[in-house]
Write an enzyme that holds these catalytic residues in place. Structure first.
Site, PDB file in Angstrom:
ATOM      1  N   ASN A 268      -2.077  -0.017   6.916  1.00 27.81           N
ATOM      2  CA  ASN A 268      -1.337  -1.061   7.264  1.00 27.81           C
ATOM      3  C   ASN A 268      -0.608  -2.020   6.594  1.00 27.81           C
ATOM      4  O   ASN A 268      -0.074  -3.136   6.545  1.00 27.81           O
ATOM      5  CB  ASN A 268      -2.522  -2.019   7.961  1.00 27.81           C
TER       6      ASN A 268
ATOM      7  N   TYR B  20     -12.402  -2.541  -3.910  1.00 29.00           N
ATOM      8  CA  TYR B  20     -12.872  -2.763  -2.446  1.00 29.00           C
ATOM      9  C   TYR B  20     -14.521  -2.806  -2.319  1.00 29.00           C
ATOM     10  O   TYR B  20     -14.933  -2.578  -1.322  1.00 29.00           O
ATOM     11  CB  TYR B  20     -12.443  -1.487  -1.531  1.00 29.00           C
TER      12      TYR B  20
ATOM     13  N   ARG C 294       2.784  -6.478   9.062  1.00 30.28           N
ATOM     14  CA  ARG C 294       1.907  -5.335   9.564  1.00 30.28           C
ATOM     15  C   ARG C 294       2.398  -4.983  10.960  1.00 30.28           C
ATOM     16  O   ARG C 294       2.384  -3.728  11.257  1.00 30.28           O
ATOM     17  CB  ARG C 294       0.328  -5.797   9.526  1.00 30.28           C
TER      18      ARG C 294
ATOM     19  N   ARG D 157      -1.339 -14.501   4.452  1.00 32.19           N
ATOM     20  CA  ARG D 157      -2.286 -13.941   5.575  1.00 32.19           C
ATOM     21  C   ARG D 157      -1.444 -13.963   6.713  1.00 32.19           C
ATOM     22  O   ARG D 157      -1.521 -13.171   7.585  1.00 32.19           O
ATOM     23  CB  ARG D 157      -3.787 -14.234   5.432  1.00 32.19           C
TER      24      ARG D 157
ATOM     25  N   THR E 259      -5.283  -7.397  10.642  1.00 29.02           N
ATOM     26  CA  THR E 259      -5.729  -6.134   9.959  1.00 29.02           C
ATOM     27  C   THR E 259      -4.940  -4.950  10.796  1.00 29.02           C
ATOM     28  O   THR E 259      -4.404  -3.762  10.230  1.00 29.02           O
ATOM     29  CB  THR E 259      -7.226  -5.974   9.765  1.00 29.02           C
TER      30      THR E 259
ATOM     31  N   HIS F 285      -2.130  -5.440   1.676  1.00 30.08           N
ATOM     32  CA  HIS F 285      -3.525  -6.149   1.427  1.00 30.08           C
ATOM     33  C   HIS F 285      -3.136  -7.459   1.080  1.00 30.08           C
ATOM     34  O   HIS F 285      -2.085  -7.804   0.045  1.00 30.08           O
ATOM     35  CB  HIS F 285      -4.166  -5.350   0.512  1.00 30.08           C
TER      36      HIS F 285
ATOM     37  N   LYS G  38       0.763  -1.331   0.066  1.00 27.60           N
ATOM     38  CA  LYS G  38      -0.047   0.088   0.144  1.00 27.60           C
ATOM     39  C   LYS G  38       0.876   1.257  -0.017  1.00 27.60           C
ATOM     40  O   LYS G  38       2.125   1.345   0.314  1.00 27.60           O
ATOM     41  CB  LYS G  38      -0.924  -0.057   1.218  1.00 27.60           C
TER      42      LYS G  38
ATOM     43  N   GLU H 102      -9.162 -11.136  -7.460  1.00 29.77           N
ATOM     44  CA  GLU H 102      -8.513  -9.933  -7.323  1.00 29.77           C
ATOM     45  C   GLU H 102      -7.251  -9.907  -8.298  1.00 29.77           C
ATOM     46  O   GLU H 102      -6.891  -8.854  -8.642  1.00 29.77           O
ATOM     47  CB  GLU H 102      -8.101 -10.065  -5.966  1.00 29.77           C
TER      48      GLU H 102
ATOM     49  N   PHE I 288     -15.668   2.934   7.071  1.00 31.74           N
ATOM     50  CA  PHE I 288     -14.661   3.334   6.551  1.00 31.74           C
ATOM     51  C   PHE I 288     -14.184   3.314   4.842  1.00 31.74           C
ATOM     52  O   PHE I 288     -13.117   3.455   4.605  1.00 31.74           O
ATOM     53  CB  PHE I 288     -13.441   2.453   7.232  1.00 31.74           C
TER      54      PHE I 288
END
Ligand code: CMP
Length: 136
Positions: A115, A52, A105, A88, A94, A118, A12, A129, A60
Site C-alpha cells: 500500500n 511493527y 494509496r 493520514r 489502509t 506507512h 514502502k 517511530e 498478517f
C-alpha cells in the site's frame, strides 16, 4: 488543537521500486508537510519485526515484516500543523481499494500489503517511530 507536530512516514518497497519517491514527496510538500529528514535504507526482517511489534498478534504480521524488509524503503520525518492527521488524510485508507480519490494509496497502492506508504497513527506513536529510525 492546531499545533506543529512531527510524524514518521515510510515509502514502502513497492513504491520505491516503481520510482514513486519524488511523486510522493511532492504530495507532502504541496500539502504543507515539510520533509525535515529523509533517508533511503534497507532494513532486516528482525528490524521490521521490532518496528511493527504492535501487530505481532495479527495473522498478517510475518508477511508484513518480510515485505517491509524485502527492498529499500525511504523513511522521513514530516513536520507541519497536525502532521499526524494531515499525513493520514493524504495517505488514505489502509486498503487502496477503500481509499478516497487522489490519496497516495488510491493513486499508487497495489494491495493492502503493497500500500505504498506507512504513517504514524498518533502523536505518541510518531515520537516512538521517529526515535526508531532517527536515533541520533
Ligand atoms: P501500515 O499502515 O504500514 O500498518 C500495518 C500494515 O499491515 C498496513 O499498513 C498494511 O500494509 C498491512 N496489512 C496487511 N494486512 C492487513 C490487514 N488485514 N489489516 C490491516 N493492515 C494490514
Amino acid at each position: 488543537m492546531n499545533s506543529v507536530q512531527q510524524t514518521l512516514s515510510i515509502i514502502k518497497p513497492d513504491a520505491v521500486e516503481r520510482n514513486l519517491v519524488e511523486k510522493i514527496k511532492n504530495i507532502f510538500k504541496k500539502n504543507k508537510l515539510i520533509i525535515k529528514e529523509s533517508k533511503k535504507i534497507h532494513i532486516t526482517k528482525d528490524e521490521a519485526a521490532e518496528f511493527y511489534k504492535v501487530h505481532q498478534s495479527k495473522p498478517f504480521y510475518n508477511d508484513l515484516c518480510a515485505y517491509l524488509s524485502s527492498g529499500p524503503i525511504v523513511v522521513m520525518i514530516l513536520e507541519g500543523v497536525n502532521a499526524v492527521f494531515e499525513n493520514r488524510k493524504l495517505m488514505g485508507a489502509t486498503n487502496p481499494k477503500d481509499a478516497d480519490e487522489n490519496t497516495i494509496r488510491k493513486l499508487y497502492g497495489i494491495s493492502i500489503d503493497k500500500n505504498s506508504v506507512h504513517g504514524s497513527d498518533s502523536g505518541e506513536n510518531a515520537k516512538k517511530e521517529i526515535e526508531f529510525f532517527f536515533k541520533n
